[in-house]
Motif scaffolding. Structure first.
Motif, PDB file in Angstrom:
ATOM      1  N   UNK A  67     -31.400 -97.936  20.795  1.00 23.65           N
ATOM      2  CA  UNK A  67     -32.815 -97.132  21.244  1.00 23.65           C
ATOM      3  C   UNK A  67     -32.438 -95.598  21.425  1.00 23.65           C
ATOM      4  N   UNK A  68     -31.152 -95.458  21.807  1.00 25.38           N
ATOM      5  CA  UNK A  68     -30.895 -94.089  22.001  1.00 25.38           C
ATOM      6  C   UNK A  68     -29.352 -93.894  21.417  1.00 25.38           C
ATOM      7  N   UNK A  78     -33.042 -90.050  19.886  1.00 21.55           N
ATOM      8  CA  UNK A  78     -33.856 -91.125  19.459  1.00 21.55           C
ATOM      9  C   UNK A  78     -33.324 -91.567  18.024  1.00 21.55           C
ATOM     10  N   UNK A 111     -47.599 -97.776  28.278  1.00 24.48           N
ATOM     11  CA  UNK A 111     -47.110 -96.891  27.080  1.00 24.48           C
ATOM     12  C   UNK A 111     -46.480 -97.685  26.158  1.00 24.48           C
ATOM     13  N   UNK A 112     -46.817 -97.437  24.722  1.00 24.72           N
ATOM     14  CA  UNK A 112     -46.643 -98.030  23.524  1.00 24.72           C
ATOM     15  C   UNK A 112     -45.051 -98.091  23.267  1.00 24.72           C
ATOM     16  N   UNK A 114     -42.144 -97.258  20.829  1.00 22.22           N
ATOM     17  CA  UNK A 114     -42.180 -96.652  19.419  1.00 22.22           C
ATOM     18  C   UNK A 114     -41.649 -97.337  18.593  1.00 22.22           C
ATOM     19  N   UNK A 115     -40.533 -98.207  18.877  1.00 22.23           N
ATOM     20  CA  UNK A 115     -39.653 -98.767  17.662  1.00 22.23           C
ATOM     21  C   UNK A 115     -40.585-100.087  17.125  1.00 22.23           C
ATOM     22  N   UNK A 252     -31.129-104.107  28.318  1.00 19.18           N
ATOM     23  CA  UNK A 252     -30.464-102.818  27.799  1.00 19.18           C
ATOM     24  C   UNK A 252     -29.268-102.618  28.048  1.00 19.18           C
TER      25      UNK A 252
ATOM     26  N   UNK B   9     -44.994 -90.910  23.335  1.00 20.53           N
ATOM     27  CA  UNK B   9     -44.436 -92.322  23.027  1.00 20.53           C
ATOM     28  C   UNK B   9     -43.205 -92.365  22.534  1.00 20.53           C
ATOM     29  N   UNK B  11     -40.746 -90.792  23.092  1.00 25.66           N
ATOM     30  CA  UNK B  11     -39.658 -90.589  24.257  1.00 25.66           C
ATOM     31  C   UNK B  11     -39.664 -91.700  25.066  1.00 25.66           C
ATOM     32  N   UNK B  12     -40.081 -92.929  25.076  1.00 32.72           N
ATOM     33  CA  UNK B  12     -40.389 -93.742  26.134  1.00 32.72           C
ATOM     34  C   UNK B  12     -38.944 -94.094  26.762  1.00 32.72           C
ATOM     35  N   UNK B  13     -37.851 -94.232  25.919  1.00 29.96           N
ATOM     36  CA  UNK B  13     -36.675 -94.619  26.532  1.00 29.96           C
ATOM     37  C   UNK B  13     -35.683 -93.497  26.631  1.00 29.96           C
TER      38      UNK B  13
END
Lengths: 345, 280
Positions: A67-68, A78, A111-112, A114-115, A252, B9, B11-13
């Motif tokens: 994710x990061x 990201x 919140x959606x 993104x991945x 996570x 969105x 930057x959600x995580x």
């Protein structure tokens, strides 16, 4: 009914041509069962297949994904999801189409995510009608997902030598451009009706599960003896969650490279059947027993998601019971809960 | 305060690197971390909300807001050392950077509390989010009626914000009652469970709201006392603790029935919780 059809050979030819623009993912025969895999040679593709062990959700939410990314200078970024080539996800059964709808709803709800959304928006989905039950475990007919087209962009119905073809979205129409489609007449529609009739009789249960009644029955079943019975059999291995097309819970955790300066924060599939799933740092566990966790699993399928999104959390694909060492069968659970309800009324 | 910020969105995580400006041990196991938020990227917070704190390579953990909204863009977080992430947070030095996502959750409904008499009950670490609320009340004292604070801790050494407790107690416009389960030689105050402090409480049912934060076991007993006061359930607020991984309603860990604590909570009225089995 659809008005177009394509010969089975022509469809393969068309899919093969699409390989230049699309990454093709579909069912292939593995050693023991079918699985969704990237296909470079369409001869491997098995459009008419009995269901896979793992559901196609892995296409949009890989079992493990970064994710990061952390850099040595302490900044975080990201990872980019490549979208230069669209993905064609081929031959999803109706159960998986409806399951995809459900996860779409959850991961698109603000919140959606993104991945998920990036991968999902990059994909064109070809559904395929099931002309016989996958096996004796499937109960899609009981859950009302059989023959449903969900969010498919194209829906195929296999007959002897050809597929009936229904484009259901702009994406689907674009994908079909140039395919050798021909007109399909009433006799095809009649043939589908005949086969479907025969097919329906072969399912293990002919009775439909009333989803509203099931949700209501669960409301009064928190103390049902079935949870302790299931707890006595369940091994808390989490296989049901992993094989479920509507399970999306994740964990996570950070993974650093050997240098200890660069690394990733990853998410991986998780399971509500594992003991530590609802445990907090101080040691308190909000679902500390297997009975709590089994109830949570089934309530999530039959009640929580249904109440919140008006969608079934169980699509009847039968994957969990097929793989469950303890033979825990959702349909039997639903029937037990509904039985007590009707006995009470 | 700045206008609400639209968080993209994408930057959600993504944790926002945030400088640590102060670190202070409050007890043997709790430390108070002060950070300076970037007001362009992190919006104002409310009591009862939380942030996801993270360190690269170590992990992420949900931590309650400890400072009042007036402190923004400064933020204080009280961290108990209980696991891997919190142990590393305890070793932070001034000038270092931590990752922050948030604020998350609904927070205490301040608008509903305005004009009411307040009964605030904190058990153990429950004082952390309530510290934010009490400081907000103190700064806006005229907005509230009679304010009573009950605070229960295991032992005197576990009492948080001792200097502020003294200040609150001597203000004259705040009824503060403290109980410890086990006293030490120096303890001159009340000894007993937090429930034994209710003997000092009298409320005007028509205009009192209660805010209660503590460990799950405390809720069972405190709620029995609260019920005796006949407060309407919709004016009793509790904050729930749950395992959380994403903080944005996706990962499933904090799900109770059809709600997710991170999005729909963590603050709920007792009215909502009554129909939520498994909640407490």
């Amino acid at each position: 009914m659809p008005a177009s059809k394509i010969s089975k050979d022509d469809l393969k030819r068309h899919l093969s041509e699409k390989l230049t623009d699309y990454t093709l993912v579909g069912p292939v025969k593995s050693r023991l069962a079918y699985k969704f895999d990237v296909i470079s040679n369409v001869d491997r593709l098995e459009i008419e297949y009995t269901t896979t062990v793992l559901p196609p959700k892995k296409q949009f939410m890989p079992t493990v994904e970064p994710l990061i990314r952390f850099q040595g200078d302490g900044t975080a970024q990201l990872p980019l999801i490549p979208t230069d080539r669209p993905v064609a996800l081929v031959a999803l059964h109706s159960c998986d189409l409806i399951a995809t709808d459900l996860i779409d709803t959850i991961f698109a709800t603000a919140p959606g995510d993104p991945y998920y959304k990036t991968r999902r928006e990059n994909a064109v989905i070809l559904g395929v009608r099931c002309m016989e039950p996958c096996d004796t475990h499937a109960f899609c007919n009981a859950m009302g997902t059989l023959d449903q087209k969900g969010g498919a962009d194209i829906f195929l119905t296999p007959l002897d030598h050809h597929f009936l073809v229904e484009p259901l979205s702009k994406k689907g129409e674009t994908f079909l451009a140039g395919a050798a489609l021909s007109h399909s007449g009433d006799e095809d529609a009649q043939a589908v009706g005949r086969i479907a009739n025969e097919r329906d009789k072969q399912f293990r249960s002919q009775e439909k599960v009333d989803l509203k009644a099931l949700s209501d029955a669960m409301t009064t079943s928190r103390d049902h003896e079935i949870w302790d019975e299931l707890a006595g059999e369940c091994l808390a291995c989490g296989t049901c969650n992993i094989t479920c097309p509507t399970c999306y819970c994740f964990d996570m955790c950070d993974k650093m490279e050997l240098s200890l300066v660069d690394g990733e924060r990853r998410r991986s599939w998780d399971s509500c059947q594992l003991r530590e799933f609802a445990e907090v740092a101080g040691g308190e566990n909000f679902r500390g027993t297997r009975a709590d966790r089994q109830r949570h699993r089934f309530f999530r399928k039959g009640k929580y998601l249904f109440d919140r999104y008006d969608l079934t959390g169980c699509v009847g694909c039968g994957r969990c019971v097929r793989q469950c060492v303890a033979d825990i069968d959702p349909l039997e659970v639903y029937q037990r809960l509904l039985e007590r309800r009707s006995a009470r009324v | 305060m700045s206008e609400s910020i639209t968080i993209p969105e994408q930057t959600l995580y993504l944790p926002i690197p945030t400088p640590v400006t102060a670190v202070r041990m409050l007890t043997k196991t709790e430390c108070l971390i002060t950070v300076e938020l970037d007001p362009d990227r992190i919006e104002p917070y409310r009591p009862g909300q939380f942030f996801m704190l993270s360190l690269p390579g170590i992990g992420e953990a949900p931590i309650s807001v400890c400072s009042p909204p007036e402190a923004y863009p400064r933020l204080q977080l009280c961290v108990r050392r209980v696991g891997k992430v919190t142990a590393h947070l305890h070793q932070l030095a001034v000038g270092s950077t931590i990752g922050i996502r948030g604020p998350m959750g609904n927070g205490v409904p301040l608008e509903q509390l305005k004009g009411q008499d307040l009964l605030i009950a904190a058990g153990g670490l429950g004082m952390v989010p309530l510290h934010a609320l009490i400081n907000h009340i103190v700064k806006n004292r005229a907005d509230y009626g009679t304010v009573t604070v009950l605070y229960g801790a295991k032992e005197p050494g576990e009492l948080l914000f001792r200097d502020e407790l003294l200040q609150w107690g001597s203000r004259g416009d705040l009824n503060l009652h403290i109980a410890v389960n086990i006293a030490d030689e120096d303890w001159m105050g009340h000894v007993g469970m937090i429930t034994t402090l209710f003997q000092y409480v009298s409320v005007d049912v028509a205009k009192t709201a209660a805010v209660i934060v503590g460990p799950p076991v405390m809720y069972h007993f405190v709620m029995q006392e609260i019920r005796k006061l006949n407060l309407p359930p919709e004016r009793i607020f509790l904050s729930l603790e749950r395992r959380m991984k994403c903080g944005v309603g996706k990962c499933g860990h904090c799900q109770i029935n059809e709600i997710t604590v991170c999005q729909d909570g963590p603050v709920f009225s007792y009215d909502q919780l009554k129909t939520l089995p498994e909640a407490i």
